[in-house]
Design a protein around this motif. Sequence first.
Motif, PDB file in Angstrom:
ATOM      1  N   SER A  60      -5.003 -42.531 -37.206  1.00 30.49           N
ATOM      2  CA  SER A  60      -5.323 -42.659 -38.624  1.00 30.49           C
ATOM      3  C   SER A  60      -4.872 -44.038 -39.084  1.00 30.49           C
ATOM      4  CB  SER A  60      -4.611 -41.562 -39.423  1.00 30.49           C
ATOM      5  OG  SER A  60      -4.945 -41.615 -40.785  1.00 30.49           O
ATOM      6  N   VAL A  61      -5.826 -44.870 -39.469  1.00 30.18           N
ATOM      7  CA  VAL A  61      -5.540 -46.257 -39.855  1.00 30.18           C
ATOM      8  C   VAL A  61      -5.955 -46.462 -41.310  1.00 30.18           C
ATOM      9  CG1 VAL A  61      -6.046 -48.686 -39.400  1.00 30.18           C
ATOM     10  CG2 VAL A  61      -5.861 -47.072 -37.491  1.00 30.18           C
ATOM     11  N   GLY A  62      -4.986 -46.834 -42.156  1.00 29.98           N
ATOM     12  CA  GLY A  62      -5.289 -47.123 -43.554  1.00 29.98           C
ATOM     13  C   GLY A  62      -5.717 -45.903 -44.349  1.00 29.98           C
ATOM     14  N   MET A  63      -5.300 -44.728 -43.926  1.00 25.80           N
ATOM     15  CA  MET A  63      -5.704 -43.488 -44.589  1.00 25.80           C
ATOM     16  C   MET A  63      -4.544 -42.840 -45.351  1.00 25.80           C
ATOM     17  SD  MET A  63      -7.433 -40.853 -45.397  1.00 25.80           S
ATOM     18  CE  MET A  63      -6.948 -39.201 -45.878  1.00 25.80           C
ATOM     19  N   MET A  64      -3.336 -42.909 -44.797  1.00 22.95           N
ATOM     20  CA  MET A  64      -2.210 -42.202 -45.421  1.00 22.95           C
ATOM     21  C   MET A  64      -1.940 -42.721 -46.834  1.00 22.95           C
ATOM     22  SD  MET A  64       1.516 -41.261 -43.841  1.00 22.95           S
ATOM     23  CE  MET A  64       2.138 -42.929 -43.766  1.00 22.95           C
ATOM     24  N   GLU A  65      -2.308 -43.971 -47.117  1.00 17.96           N
ATOM     25  CA  GLU A  65      -2.135 -44.515 -48.465  1.00 17.96           C
ATOM     26  C   GLU A  65      -2.984 -43.774 -49.497  1.00 17.96           C
ATOM     27  OE1 GLU A  65      -3.090 -46.038 -45.665  1.00 17.96           O
ATOM     28  OE2 GLU A  65      -2.711 -48.200 -45.731  1.00 17.96           O
ATOM     29  N   HIS A  66      -4.021 -43.061 -49.049  1.00 18.05           N
ATOM     30  CA  HIS A  66      -4.915 -42.341 -49.958  1.00 18.05           C
ATOM     31  C   HIS A  66      -4.546 -40.867 -50.099  1.00 18.05           C
ATOM     32  CE1 HIS A  66      -7.609 -45.782 -50.231  1.00 18.05           C
ATOM     33  NE2 HIS A  66      -7.548 -45.891 -48.919  1.00 18.05           N
ATOM     34  N   VAL A  67      -3.557 -40.426 -49.346  1.00 13.01           N
ATOM     35  CA  VAL A  67      -3.184 -39.009 -49.360  1.00 13.01           C
ATOM     36  C   VAL A  67      -2.604 -38.606 -50.712  1.00 13.01           C
ATOM     37  CG1 VAL A  67      -1.548 -37.350 -48.383  1.00 13.01           C
ATOM     38  CG2 VAL A  67      -2.899 -38.811 -46.873  1.00 13.01           C
ATOM     39  N   GLY A  68      -1.731 -39.460 -51.246  1.00  9.79           N
ATOM     40  CA  GLY A  68      -1.140 -39.201 -52.555  1.00  9.79           C
ATOM     41  C   GLY A  68       0.177 -38.445 -52.486  1.00  9.79           C
ATOM     42  N   ILE A  69       0.973 -38.643 -53.536  1.00  7.90           N
ATOM     43  CA  ILE A  69       2.263 -37.968 -53.637  1.00  7.90           C
ATOM     44  C   ILE A  69       2.042 -36.460 -53.689  1.00  7.90           C
ATOM     45  CG2 ILE A  69       4.291 -37.657 -55.127  1.00  7.90           C
ATOM     46  CD1 ILE A  69       3.663 -40.561 -56.123  1.00  7.90           C
ATOM     47  N   GLY A  70       2.850 -35.729 -52.945  1.00 11.83           N
ATOM     48  CA  GLY A  70       2.729 -34.281 -52.943  1.00 11.83           C
ATOM     49  C   GLY A  70       1.788 -33.739 -51.890  1.00 11.83           C
ATOM     50  N   HIS A  71       1.103 -34.647 -51.146  1.00 10.35           N
ATOM     51  CA  HIS A  71       0.155 -34.189 -50.138  1.00 10.35           C
ATOM     52  C   HIS A  71       0.529 -34.667 -48.731  1.00 10.35           C
ATOM     53  CE1 HIS A  71      -2.705 -32.660 -53.135  1.00 10.35           C
ATOM     54  NE2 HIS A  71      -2.354 -33.716 -53.850  1.00 10.35           N
ATOM     55  N   GLN A  72       1.687 -35.293 -48.583  1.00  6.86           N
ATOM     56  CA  GLN A  72       2.048 -35.817 -47.267  1.00  6.86           C
ATOM     57  C   GLN A  72       2.294 -34.707 -46.258  1.00  6.86           C
ATOM     58  OE1 GLN A  72       5.158 -38.341 -48.616  1.00  6.86           O
ATOM     59  NE2 GLN A  72       3.765 -40.003 -49.165  1.00  6.86           N
ATOM     60  N   ASP A  73       2.867 -33.593 -46.701  1.00 10.10           N
ATOM     61  CA  ASP A  73       3.064 -32.474 -45.774  1.00 10.10           C
ATOM     62  C   ASP A  73       1.720 -31.921 -45.299  1.00 10.10           C
ATOM     63  OD1 ASP A  73       5.757 -32.795 -46.101  1.00 10.10           O
ATOM     64  OD2 ASP A  73       6.151 -30.758 -46.815  1.00 10.10           O
ATOM     65  N   GLU A  74       0.735 -31.843 -46.195  1.00 10.37           N
ATOM     66  CA  GLU A  74      -0.605 -31.399 -45.802  1.00 10.37           C
ATOM     67  C   GLU A  74      -1.190 -32.320 -44.741  1.00 10.37           C
ATOM     68  OE1 GLU A  74      -3.469 -29.614 -49.027  1.00 10.37           O
ATOM     69  OE2 GLU A  74      -2.283 -31.206 -49.954  1.00 10.37           O
ATOM     70  N   TYR A  75      -1.009 -33.609 -44.960  1.00 14.41           N
ATOM     71  CA  TYR A  75      -1.554 -34.611 -44.049  1.00 14.41           C
ATOM     72  C   TYR A  75      -0.916 -34.501 -42.668  1.00 14.41           C
ATOM     73  CZ  TYR A  75      -2.277 -39.378 -42.194  1.00 14.41           C
ATOM     74  OH  TYR A  75      -2.584 -40.472 -41.415  1.00 14.41           O
ATOM     75  N   PHE A  76       0.410 -34.494 -42.622  1.00 13.33           N
ATOM     76  CA  PHE A  76       1.081 -34.443 -41.322  1.00 13.33           C
ATOM     77  C   PHE A  76       0.920 -33.078 -40.662  1.00 13.33           C
ATOM     78  CE2 PHE A  76       3.504 -38.150 -43.022  1.00 13.33           C
ATOM     79  CZ  PHE A  76       3.142 -39.044 -42.028  1.00 13.33           C
ATOM     80  N   ALA A  77       0.786 -32.032 -41.461  1.00 13.72           N
ATOM     81  CA  ALA A  77       0.517 -30.713 -40.884  1.00 13.72           C
ATOM     82  C   ALA A  77      -0.839 -30.697 -40.185  1.00 13.72           C
ATOM     83  CB  ALA A  77       0.571 -29.640 -41.975  1.00 13.72           C
TER      84      ALA A  77
END
Length: 406
Positions: free
Chosen positions: A244-261
Amino acid sequence: MKLLSSLLRAFIKNGRMRVLDVSGGLHEFGSGENGPTVTIRLHDKKLYTSLFLNPELAAGEAYMDGTLTMEEGSTCYDFLFLFSINRAPLGAHPVQGLLRKSWKAFRRRQQANSVDRAKKQARHHYDLSTDLYRLFLDDGLNYSCAYYTSPDDSLEDAQAAKLTHLVAKLDLKPGMEVLEIGGGWGSLAIQMAKAGAKVTSLNVSPEQVKIAEERVREAGVEDKVTFVLKDYREFEGQFDRVISVGMMEHVGIGHQDEYFAKVKECLTENGFAVIHSIGRMTPPGTTGPFFRKYIFPGGYVPALSEVFASTERLGLWVCDAEILRLHYYYTCRDWRVRFLDKWQEAADLYDERFCRMWEFYLCAAELGFLHGSNMVMQLLLSKERDAVPIIRDFIVDNEREMNATG
């Protein structure tokens, strides 16, 4: 001008700002030491108040609208450079301190990125005409931090080096299956396919996918790359590698656990992920109002503490972490110079107001990596502690092999 003058007197400690008011009166702030002298003209009395109350947003909007202009040879870059070397005094001002506290209090609401909202916000930026991006990106349309071995590297060489660096970290073997979360215009997918991988690339921008599919066909690897028009939360499957390149910046606060899960869920037991993202070396913060409103709605640059807290909660091994400190500064510098050189072509695609907005964005982004807290992180994550080779020599070995045969 009284309120604005009080702010600028407290704010400008380095360099000098010269302000021509609506009546033509000249006001000077700062000693002129340790920074440039910048002259601006205000064309609307309403700016006296709006610049005092919210200078970051009001300055950008006024520059876009032409009610704040640069004078006597000053440029937008000079103006934002002066701003960037005086950020600490600005944050210490009582009114600005309250403003920042309010931003922080509402940051989760501002960045509540449901699937539908996240798609809409990503398309706000990435569904712009690809012809715009061709004006200032490299030939491969790489729209993320390049990898410079020297500040003097060309943008093309630095972006090619970035792709090589990332593929080297993946340690691909022929036949491996890779999930790419956020595929851009397809350059990384093409590189991975040429290395023998079968790639599934997620993207929520129809405009990007259309161009990416064309580029994959031109590269002759269409049998190895599949583009899927879905948000990462809508997708299921298991892969040897996730990138994942340049995508985590778009996840947003409160959604990082969803992303890494989702990253964890999509990995095989012995697989691992490569995550490339902008981060901040300071504690958790907020997204500036200009960027939030005009450039990346819903976007947020996470602190390392936020990222690692999430991987800890999800039981992911952080097997390697590399911090690129100045690489994105050089990248944005090259983008800005190219964009300014192609100003008329951009104005023909959109208009002068859009060009001033884009210039303000590129200048601010560049200076955020030069004087601000921004950097780029590259992480290797896995479910098993031995999924990644135990020493990182494999990265350099892979790079050397790819460069020798490439």
